[in-house]
Design an enzyme around this catalytic site. Sequence first.
Site, PDB file in Angstrom:
ATOM      1  CB  CYS A   7       1.102   5.718   6.784  1.00 18.31           C
ATOM      2  SG  CYS A   7       1.803   7.223   6.137  1.00 18.31           S
TER       3      CYS A   7
ATOM      4  CB  CYS B  91       1.733   5.900   3.218  1.00 23.52           C
ATOM      5  SG  CYS B  91       3.001   6.164   4.468  1.00 23.52           S
TER       6      CYS B  91
END
Length: 102
Positions: A26, A29
Amino acid sequence: MPKKSFSEIINSPGMPVLVDFYADWCGPCKAMAPVLEQLAQQHQGKLKVIKIDVDRNPAAAQQFRVQSIPTLILFHKGQPVWRQAGAVPAGQLTQAVQPFLS
């Protein structure tokens, strides 16, 4: 020292726990990682920051209905008191945790 379970960590009395539900693949993230590290250092001894990989811990993600990542949840005395899906600017994150720091 034995490893504590997720529920033991978030239910620990005293310091609030900020949980970062993330995944290695991600992008947002990864962008949040340095922000969270800085927050943890700024509030060392007052705030615990932990990361939960949703791919490795689907039960924890499911338990808290994490549908997009990153999702940040702040627990205070075992209760979720703040939640945000998506990347959060450092200033907004600091404002969110501030009321729960002793």
